[in-house]
Write an enzyme that holds these catalytic residues in place. Sequence first.
Site, PDB file in Angstrom:
ATOM      1  N   TYR A 113       0.853  -1.198   0.000  1.00 45.44           N
ATOM      2  CA  TYR A 113       0.000   0.000   0.000  1.00 45.44           C
ATOM      3  C   TYR A 113       0.886   1.245   0.000  1.00 45.44           C
ATOM      4  O   TYR A 113       1.576   1.539   0.965  1.00 45.44           O
ATOM      5  CB  TYR A 113      -0.944   0.026   1.205  1.00 45.44           C
ATOM      6  CG  TYR A 113      -1.887  -1.163   1.313  1.00 45.44           C
ATOM      7  CD1 TYR A 113      -2.198  -1.950   0.209  1.00 45.44           C
ATOM      8  CD2 TYR A 113      -2.478  -1.509   2.534  1.00 45.44           C
ATOM      9  CE1 TYR A 113      -3.049  -3.035   0.309  1.00 45.44           C
ATOM     10  CE2 TYR A 113      -3.336  -2.592   2.645  1.00 45.44           C
ATOM     11  CZ  TYR A 113      -3.619  -3.349   1.528  1.00 45.44           C
ATOM     12  OH  TYR A 113      -4.458  -4.423   1.636  1.00 45.44           O
ATOM     13  N   HIS A 181       0.310 -11.839   1.312  1.00 44.03           N
ATOM     14  CA  HIS A 181      -0.704 -11.043   0.611  1.00 44.03           C
ATOM     15  C   HIS A 181      -1.288 -11.786  -0.587  1.00 44.03           C
ATOM     16  O   HIS A 181      -2.475 -11.713  -0.854  1.00 44.03           O
ATOM     17  CB  HIS A 181      -0.068  -9.715   0.177  1.00 44.03           C
ATOM     18  CG  HIS A 181      -1.034  -8.584   0.094  1.00 44.03           C
ATOM     19  ND1 HIS A 181      -0.662  -7.282   0.233  1.00 44.03           N
ATOM     20  CD2 HIS A 181      -2.376  -8.537  -0.125  1.00 44.03           C
ATOM     21  CE1 HIS A 181      -1.727  -6.493   0.112  1.00 44.03           C
ATOM     22  NE2 HIS A 181      -2.762  -7.238  -0.107  1.00 44.03           N
ATOM     23  N   SER A 261     -12.441  -5.316   2.041  1.00 46.26           N
ATOM     24  CA  SER A 261     -13.409  -4.544   1.241  1.00 46.26           C
ATOM     25  C   SER A 261     -14.844  -4.916   1.636  1.00 46.26           C
ATOM     26  O   SER A 261     -15.663  -5.254   0.770  1.00 46.26           O
ATOM     27  CB  SER A 261     -13.183  -4.786  -0.260  1.00 46.26           C
ATOM     28  OG  SER A 261     -11.883  -4.431  -0.635  1.00 46.26           O
ATOM     29  N   PRO A 262     -15.170  -4.854   2.929  1.00 42.42           N
ATOM     30  CA  PRO A 262     -16.466  -5.392   3.386  1.00 42.42           C
ATOM     31  C   PRO A 262     -17.674  -4.624   2.847  1.00 42.42           C
ATOM     32  O   PRO A 262     -18.787  -5.137   2.894  1.00 42.42           O
ATOM     33  CB  PRO A 262     -16.378  -5.260   4.912  1.00 42.42           C
ATOM     34  CG  PRO A 262     -15.366  -4.192   5.150  1.00 42.42           C
ATOM     35  CD  PRO A 262     -14.370  -4.318   4.036  1.00 42.42           C
ATOM     36  N   ARG A 265     -15.596  -2.039  -1.555  1.00 41.86           N
ATOM     37  CA  ARG A 265     -14.778  -0.848  -1.860  1.00 41.86           C
ATOM     38  C   ARG A 265     -15.612   0.437  -1.782  1.00 41.86           C
ATOM     39  O   ARG A 265     -15.471   1.332  -2.593  1.00 41.86           O
ATOM     40  CB  ARG A 265     -14.125  -0.989  -3.241  1.00 41.86           C
ATOM     41  CG  ARG A 265     -13.204  -2.200  -3.298  1.00 41.86           C
ATOM     42  CD  ARG A 265     -12.733  -2.556  -4.687  1.00 41.86           C
ATOM     43  NE  ARG A 265     -11.824  -3.695  -4.626  1.00 41.86           N
ATOM     44  CZ  ARG A 265     -12.213  -4.958  -4.539  1.00 41.86           C
ATOM     45  NH1 ARG A 265     -13.502  -5.256  -4.531  1.00 41.86           N
ATOM     46  NH2 ARG A 265     -11.333  -5.929  -4.451  1.00 41.86           N
ATOM     47  N   PHE A 267     -18.819   0.803  -2.260  1.00 35.06           N
ATOM     48  CA  PHE A 267     -20.042   0.865  -3.061  1.00 35.06           C
ATOM     49  C   PHE A 267     -21.306   0.666  -2.213  1.00 35.06           C
ATOM     50  O   PHE A 267     -22.307   1.370  -2.400  1.00 35.06           O
ATOM     51  CB  PHE A 267     -19.982  -0.182  -4.184  1.00 35.06           C
ATOM     52  CG  PHE A 267     -21.121  -0.071  -5.151  1.00 35.06           C
ATOM     53  CD1 PHE A 267     -21.179   0.968  -6.068  1.00 35.06           C
ATOM     54  CD2 PHE A 267     -22.159  -0.994  -5.120  1.00 35.06           C
ATOM     55  CE1 PHE A 267     -22.246   1.084  -6.947  1.00 35.06           C
ATOM     56  CE2 PHE A 267     -23.230  -0.879  -5.989  1.00 35.06           C
ATOM     57  CZ  PHE A 267     -23.281   0.155  -6.916  1.00 35.06           C
TER      58      PHE A 267
HETATM   59  N1  LIG Z   1      -5.888  -8.533   1.451  1.00 35.11           N
HETATM   60  C1  LIG Z   1      -6.195  -7.866   0.368  1.00 35.11           C
HETATM   61  O1  LIG Z   1      -5.884  -8.272  -0.743  1.00 35.11           O
HETATM   62  C2  LIG Z   1      -6.949  -6.577   0.486  1.00 35.11           C
HETATM   63  C3  LIG Z   1      -7.490  -5.953  -0.645  1.00 35.11           C
HETATM   64  C4  LIG Z   1      -8.200  -4.762  -0.489  1.00 35.11           C
HETATM   65  C5  LIG Z   1      -8.363  -4.223   0.770  1.00 35.11           C
HETATM   66  N2  LIG Z   1      -7.812  -4.829   1.865  1.00 35.11           N
HETATM   67  C6  LIG Z   1      -7.983  -4.273   3.214  1.00 35.11           C
HETATM   68  O2  LIG Z   1      -9.358  -4.023   3.463  1.00 35.11           O
HETATM   69  C7  LIG Z   1      -9.533  -2.674   3.911  1.00 35.11           C
HETATM   70  C8  LIG Z   1     -10.861  -2.117   3.453  1.00 35.11           C
HETATM   71  O3  LIG Z   1     -10.984  -2.299   2.069  1.00 35.11           O
HETATM   72  P1  LIG Z   1     -11.495  -1.208   1.032  1.00 35.11           P
HETATM   73  O4  LIG Z   1     -11.031   0.138   1.387  1.00 35.11           O
HETATM   74  O5  LIG Z   1     -11.167  -1.783  -0.288  1.00 35.11           O
HETATM   75  O6  LIG Z   1     -13.068  -1.337   1.111  1.00 35.11           O
HETATM   76  P2  LIG Z   1     -14.271  -0.901   2.046  1.00 35.11           P
HETATM   77  O7  LIG Z   1     -13.870  -0.872   3.467  1.00 35.11           O
HETATM   78  O8  LIG Z   1     -15.381  -1.764   1.605  1.00 35.11           O
HETATM   79  O9  LIG Z   1     -14.583   0.550   1.520  1.00 35.11           O
HETATM   80  C9  LIG Z   1     -13.817   1.671   1.819  1.00 35.11           C
HETATM   81  C10 LIG Z   1     -14.469   2.855   1.134  1.00 35.11           C
HETATM   82  O10 LIG Z   1     -15.768   3.023   1.662  1.00 35.11           O
HETATM   83  C11 LIG Z   1     -16.006   4.369   2.036  1.00 35.11           C
HETATM   84  N3  LIG Z   1     -16.815   4.322   3.266  1.00 35.11           N
HETATM   85  C12 LIG Z   1     -16.417   3.910   4.486  1.00 35.11           C
HETATM   86  N4  LIG Z   1     -17.443   3.977   5.362  1.00 35.11           N
HETATM   87  C13 LIG Z   1     -18.507   4.433   4.674  1.00 35.11           C
HETATM   88  C14 LIG Z   1     -19.834   4.716   5.024  1.00 35.11           C
HETATM   89  N5  LIG Z   1     -20.280   4.520   6.254  1.00 35.11           N
HETATM   90  N6  LIG Z   1     -20.675   5.189   4.061  1.00 35.11           N
HETATM   91  C15 LIG Z   1     -20.242   5.399   2.792  1.00 35.11           C
HETATM   92  N7  LIG Z   1     -18.981   5.127   2.383  1.00 35.11           N
HETATM   93  C16 LIG Z   1     -18.114   4.653   3.326  1.00 35.11           C
HETATM   94  C17 LIG Z   1     -14.644   4.969   2.238  1.00 35.11           C
HETATM   95  O11 LIG Z   1     -14.673   6.309   1.807  1.00 35.11           O
HETATM   96  P3  LIG Z   1     -14.502   7.520   2.866  1.00 35.11           P
HETATM   97  O12 LIG Z   1     -13.048   7.677   3.058  1.00 35.11           O
HETATM   98  O13 LIG Z   1     -15.178   8.636   2.168  1.00 35.11           O
HETATM   99  O14 LIG Z   1     -15.229   7.093   4.122  1.00 35.11           O
HETATM  100  C18 LIG Z   1     -13.716   4.126   1.371  1.00 35.11           C
HETATM  101  O15 LIG Z   1     -13.448   4.727   0.136  1.00 35.11           O
HETATM  102  C19 LIG Z   1      -8.332  -1.939   3.320  1.00 35.11           C
HETATM  103  O16 LIG Z   1      -8.031  -0.775   4.039  1.00 35.11           O
HETATM  104  C20 LIG Z   1      -7.247  -2.967   3.410  1.00 35.11           C
HETATM  105  O17 LIG Z   1      -6.672  -2.920   4.703  1.00 35.11           O
HETATM  106  C21 LIG Z   1      -7.125  -5.996   1.726  1.00 35.11           C
END
Ligand SMILES: NC(=O)c1ccc[n+]([C@@H]2O[C@H](COP(=O)([O-])OP(=O)(O)OC[C@H]3O[C@@H](n4cnc5c(N)ncnc54)[C@H](OP(=O)(O)O)[C@@H]3O)[C@@H](O)[C@H]2O)c1
Length: 386
Positions: A113, A181, A261-262, A265, A267
Amino acid sequence: MEDSSKKHLSRRGFLKYAATVGTALAVTPAWDKLQAANQAVSGSSASVKERGNGLPHRILGTGKAAFEVSALGFGVMGMTYNRSQHPDKKQCIRLLHEAMDRGVTLFDTAIIYGPLNNEELAGEALGEFRGKVNVTTKFGHEVIDGRATGRQDSHPATIRRYCEESLKRLRTDVIPMFYQHRFDSHTPVEDVAGTIQDLMKEGKVLHWGMCEVNADTIRKAHAVCPLTAIQSEYHLMHRDVETNGVLDVCRELGIGFVPYSPMNRGFLGGDLNEYTQFDPDNDNRNTLPRFTPEAMRANYRIVNVLQRFGRERGMTSAQLALGWLLQKASWIVPIPGTTKLSHLEENLRALDFSLTSEEWTELEHLVSAIPVMGSRYNAEQQRQVQ
Ligand SMILES: NC(=O)c1ccc[n+]([C@@H]2O[C@H](COP(=O)([O-])OP(=O)(O)OC[C@H]3O[C@@H](n4cnc5c(N)ncnc54)[C@H](OP(=O)(O)O)[C@@H]3O)[C@@H](O)[C@H]2O)c1
């Protein structure tokens, strides 16, 4: 207002104290340090399990691999990588402290990252609280001179080097959980597990996990060095782990599961739509078939279902997305990411709602009735997952 900020400040001061106590006990094994710090704050490890610092806790893994963390973690990735808006460092650090003050004890980052700057941010914000909060990180994607090469490298010597470098960036002497990873087809999984086991013996790593691997790989790895958690994509719009044997093998072997990405991402939070512009230089959603304008227009029907369902219950779509994962099993700990305090608070409030199993089933049926347009990854990204 003044009272609550005072309360947060004093709690942070207390955490600092607890972390200092943990650091001073340098002669005890790292696990003892973690326990000592927990007990300094809560009085007993049993009470941490029930409530922690304001959030319920869950346990990932079993036996020696058990790892107690807040029931919701915090994904740090989007603060510097792949999620378009990146607030300045001070704001990010403040938000990470707000999360910690609200009881989050699991923070997730990775070497890739940035690369590197996400670990550096986590280290700067949370390093001084080591032993109290856990910053988990990941190795595997090759990074040379601060740049991603697109290749995998989990060769034992590379894991060791990455471990030393991550320890420095995270400003700690032990990594609470080190994930592979992505699977590396050039390095037998037994060699990866054996290397991690050695790093554990040396006190540099406490627990380990793997991302996006299949059930067979999980079994082989777990036989060499017990896994604490599998971290793979899992949410209402991507449920492969329910049918490809991954959740089954976790249940059978007592391994925890961390859905990444719960909210798909962001959406499922409802703020993204067909008009959303992603930063072409720093947002991988531009490259994902599920995030084309056409796909987002079609898939927004899923968000509408969540919003309608939540309205009667006083819940937002983001809270339903997280609550749905949390009710699936007590050993599941989602790691949503955000750059906003309002979203952090909204997401943590997901833990306060309890729906019946009939309600969750009804929601599942409503969502499953809508076909998802676009695959989650493009061909290159799909090639990297098992
Ligand atoms: N192991 C892997 O391969 C892998 C891959 C991807 C991700 N990850 C991990 O998973 C974590 C989370 O994944 P992610 O960032 O892809 O997905 P996510 O948690 O599903 O979504 C994050 C996005 O949602 C928005 N958000 C958060 N809370 C919200 C809410 N209550 N209402 C509306 N929008 C909201 C955020 O924007 P705002 O900033 O505007 O709140 C952000 O852009 C990452 O930080 C990483 O640590 C791991």
